[in-house]
Design a protein around this motif. Sequence first.
Motif, PDB file in Angstrom:
ATOM      1  N   LEU A 127      -5.615 -49.580  16.544  1.00  0.00           N
ATOM      2  CA  LEU A 127      -4.674 -50.220  17.463  1.00  0.00           C
ATOM      3  C   LEU A 127      -3.616 -49.257  17.971  1.00  0.00           C
ATOM      4  O   LEU A 127      -3.091 -49.433  19.071  1.00  0.00           O
ATOM      5  CB  LEU A 127      -3.996 -51.411  16.781  1.00  0.00           C
ATOM      6  CG  LEU A 127      -4.812 -52.700  16.664  1.00  0.00           C
ATOM      7  CD1 LEU A 127      -4.121 -53.676  15.723  1.00  0.00           C
ATOM      8  CD2 LEU A 127      -5.028 -53.334  18.026  1.00  0.00           C
ATOM      9  N   VAL A 128      -3.263 -48.257  17.179  1.00  0.00           N
ATOM     10  CA  VAL A 128      -2.228 -47.303  17.584  1.00  0.00           C
ATOM     11  C   VAL A 128      -2.794 -45.889  17.680  1.00  0.00           C
ATOM     12  O   VAL A 128      -2.062 -44.907  17.604  1.00  0.00           O
ATOM     13  CB  VAL A 128      -1.035 -47.353  16.619  1.00  0.00           C
ATOM     14  CG1 VAL A 128      -0.260 -48.643  16.791  1.00  0.00           C
ATOM     15  CG2 VAL A 128      -1.475 -47.199  15.163  1.00  0.00           C
ATOM     16  N   THR A 129      -4.116 -45.771  17.858  1.00  0.00           N
ATOM     17  CA  THR A 129      -4.767 -44.478  18.016  1.00  0.00           C
ATOM     18  C   THR A 129      -5.121 -44.258  19.478  1.00  0.00           C
ATOM     19  O   THR A 129      -5.703 -45.134  20.118  1.00  0.00           O
ATOM     20  CB  THR A 129      -6.040 -44.407  17.149  1.00  0.00           C
ATOM     21  OG1 THR A 129      -5.682 -44.576  15.775  1.00  0.00           O
ATOM     22  CG2 THR A 129      -6.740 -43.079  17.321  1.00  0.00           C
ATOM     23  N   GLU A 130      -4.768 -43.094  20.003  1.00  0.00           N
ATOM     24  CA  GLU A 130      -5.058 -42.784  21.403  1.00  0.00           C
ATOM     25  C   GLU A 130      -6.503 -42.334  21.600  1.00  0.00           C
ATOM     26  O   GLU A 130      -7.148 -42.699  22.576  1.00  0.00           O
ATOM     27  CB  GLU A 130      -4.127 -41.665  21.894  1.00  0.00           C
ATOM     28  CG  GLU A 130      -2.661 -42.014  21.903  1.00  0.00           C
ATOM     29  CD  GLU A 130      -2.283 -42.868  23.096  1.00  0.00           C
ATOM     30  OE1 GLU A 130      -3.126 -43.033  23.998  1.00  0.00           O
ATOM     31  OE2 GLU A 130      -1.155 -43.376  23.117  1.00  0.00           O
ATOM     32  N   ARG A 131      -6.983 -41.509  20.687  1.00  0.00           N
ATOM     33  CA  ARG A 131      -8.301 -40.901  20.874  1.00  0.00           C
ATOM     34  C   ARG A 131      -8.884 -40.558  19.510  1.00  0.00           C
ATOM     35  O   ARG A 131      -8.153 -40.206  18.577  1.00  0.00           O
ATOM     36  CB  ARG A 131      -8.156 -39.628  21.726  1.00  0.00           C
ATOM     37  CG  ARG A 131      -9.478 -38.975  22.082  1.00  0.00           C
ATOM     38  CD  ARG A 131      -9.304 -37.908  23.152  1.00  0.00           C
ATOM     39  NE  ARG A 131      -8.794 -36.643  22.628  1.00  0.00           N
ATOM     40  CZ  ARG A 131      -7.619 -36.124  22.957  1.00  0.00           C
ATOM     41  NH1 ARG A 131      -6.809 -36.770  23.773  1.00  0.00           N
ATOM     42  NH2 ARG A 131      -7.232 -34.964  22.462  1.00  0.00           N
ATOM     43  N   ILE A 132     -10.195 -40.672  19.384  1.00  0.00           N
ATOM     44  CA  ILE A 132     -10.901 -40.267  18.169  1.00  0.00           C
ATOM     45  C   ILE A 132     -11.976 -39.264  18.570  1.00  0.00           C
ATOM     46  O   ILE A 132     -12.796 -39.534  19.457  1.00  0.00           O
ATOM     47  CB  ILE A 132     -11.545 -41.461  17.448  1.00  0.00           C
ATOM     48  CG1 ILE A 132     -10.491 -42.513  17.088  1.00  0.00           C
ATOM     49  CG2 ILE A 132     -12.265 -40.993  16.191  1.00  0.00           C
ATOM     50  CD1 ILE A 132     -11.064 -43.745  16.422  1.00  0.00           C
ATOM     51  N   GLU A 133     -11.971 -38.113  17.904  1.00  0.00           N
ATOM     52  CA  GLU A 133     -12.969 -37.087  18.156  1.00  0.00           C
ATOM     53  C   GLU A 133     -13.843 -36.944  16.911  1.00  0.00           C
ATOM     54  O   GLU A 133     -13.328 -36.838  15.789  1.00  0.00           O
ATOM     55  CB  GLU A 133     -12.291 -35.753  18.478  1.00  0.00           C
ATOM     56  CG  GLU A 133     -11.424 -35.833  19.733  1.00  0.00           C
ATOM     57  CD  GLU A 133     -10.613 -34.590  19.982  1.00  0.00           C
ATOM     58  OE1 GLU A 133     -10.050 -34.482  21.084  1.00  0.00           O
ATOM     59  OE2 GLU A 133     -10.531 -33.731  19.095  1.00  0.00           O
ATOM     60  N   VAL A 134     -15.145 -36.957  17.106  1.00  0.00           N
ATOM     61  CA  VAL A 134     -16.103 -36.880  16.006  1.00  0.00           C
ATOM     62  C   VAL A 134     -16.955 -35.631  16.199  1.00  0.00           C
ATOM     63  O   VAL A 134     -17.733 -35.540  17.149  1.00  0.00           O
ATOM     64  CB  VAL A 134     -17.005 -38.126  15.949  1.00  0.00           C
ATOM     65  CG1 VAL A 134     -17.964 -38.046  14.770  1.00  0.00           C
ATOM     66  CG2 VAL A 134     -16.159 -39.397  15.865  1.00  0.00           C
TER      67      VAL A 134
END
Length: 700
Positions: A127-134
């Motif tokens: 909910l408060v994360t802008e971006r996730i990189e995997v």
Amino acid sequence: MTFLFGRSAVGAAVLCLIASSLHAQIDPATTPSLQEITVTGNPLGSADAIAPIDVLQNEPLLLRSRATLGETLNNLPGVASSYFGPNASRPSIRGQDGDRIRILQNGGAAPDASALSFDHAVPVDALVTERIEVLRGPSALQYGGSAVGGVVNLIDNRVPSEPLQGFGGRADLGYASGSREKSGGVVLEGGNDRYALHVDAFNRDASDTRVPIELACENPKRPGVARRICNSANQAQGGALGGSVFFDRGFLGASVSSYSSDYGTVAEPDVSIGMRSDRYVLEGEFRPGGFFSSIRTKLSRTDYRHTEFEGQQAGTRFANKANDFRLEARHAKLGPLEGVVGFSSESGNFSADGEEAFAPHSRTRTRALFLHEEWAAPWGRLSFGARTERVSVRSLGYPLDPEVTRFAIGERRFDPHSAAFGALVDLAPEWQLSANLAYTERAPKDYELFANGPHVATAAWEVGDFDLQKEKSIGLDVGLQWKSGNHRAKVNAYATRFKNYIGLAATGNLRGEEGELNPGPVESDDGLVFPDAVAEYAYRGVRARFTGIEASGNVRLVGSDGWLRRSADAGALDLEWRGDLVRAKNTETGEPLPRISPARAGATLAWRSGPWSAQLGFDHYAAQRRVPTTGARETDAFTLWNAALTYRMKVERASLTWYARLDNLGDKLAYSATSILTSTAYPNAPLPGRSLKVGLRASF
């Protein structure tokens, strides 16, 4: 600093922000946003990553968002979930999980206890994360041997690294029928050329999760039989305050954040976990010019603790207090060569106190030097990375009770060394070929060395090995990518061979309640009584091999550049497809390794026209029959259908996105092959049943 965010407070804040955003007089061109570049495993910020990577942000992340990190990322190519019910899961990448997957926050270490046990949640929220990189594969050497399986980097901009012009943010509200989950989140950012401020808060409140079958529940709060996973309710909240000061040659910023959660552990009907994690970060960058174009540093302190409750009575307490320091210096170009050299230092103090403390108090220290260099050429790029570490792991035994002597006391020191080579070749304007070769060494973790006690999550008595040696692996990844307008495809094949792959293996012994080995019957007035006993599992190093393939792509079926050409005003219809396959084997015995995802394939029809968009898709899981002969359970094939509908609108200066997402449309009964619950709590832990989530996001 303590954050206290109740359900009503966050809900009221969200509504107020949505209302105020409708009249916000901000030029959209000045609305703060993160640069859309990939940084994980690529500190030079190149447009094309050599290592295979996926990035989730904006609407795709919004529609994928779940209560746990593992379920949020599940079904990305090569990524599965360790699924310990709806409240705890970590990503499993290319068949590897636990401490072979490094979870970062803004590129820095974020210690917790989630790798120690499957029922321990990761203290982050989308909910408060802008971006996730995997990042998949063993290419991110700057993050250590624990990144041999991959890296998951959560970016939340809590310490702004770029000036923000004006004021903006977003607010979210959502409700999911399957668990009656009510969620809300707020992110506010503002500033100018000199200052920037970030504030965020979130709240989730969910009841027991709905499933397609009736399950018995012995929880005294909800006894009986119901179509719900017993003891799967969850309540989580948190927030952060951060800011930065910018000057001519860099910036200096800090943030303080808190996450707390109270959730049921589905393997036991009356056991819950009360978790809290407080994190403090100081970060800065200096651009001196000359040979070093920039020097970036990050210092963080994490205070993680949780208590396992049996009803209202406090049981085992876990704590992990850790410090992380990271220094990176980017040097000026030397002809076609540019790169980063760095130093990192991590220290952690772990403790577990109570009847289910299966690992001793311990202290871990890690120091490392690393570098990442790239050579640009007209035909593509070459990369080289190297890392050398000094790791010390000390067992402190069980200080609270000197009579507990089952834990070994002592210290082990390791010197892991790793190196990687990569290449990206532009075969043609639409084609790229990539290859990565890595040699990685990983020091054993504290619990792999010193564990000796009952572990409820694995239904086993776990025993470490003080004499374990470094885990060593050689991995090769080859990828091919094609892109033409809105048509694209990529495929990666990989193979990793491990020497001394550390994992739990059944010994064939049993342990009694007091740890006695192979307890025999006890004579009583009623005859012979066999005491409760659990299977003994020991950490051992074996030779292992992981091989696999993963692919994904998009085909524009209808549109201005589609197979069936229509004007842009008529909208577009895409076919998004994906699939993966992984095989993992203990090459000493020939047996498969446990908790490996079966072959998977999926596709989604995505339609967009003006403010409307809709999706209809499926993910098919093949049957998993390749399991160890002991301590594992086969799973049947199943297909999960899903759908989503979104509508975007402008009101004054605000952008509103209304959405509805329907998961497991067919209400299919299914069990995860990558979950320890499939073996230990079957059949009381199936995947969630049909659920409708509706929500609203306001960005301004």
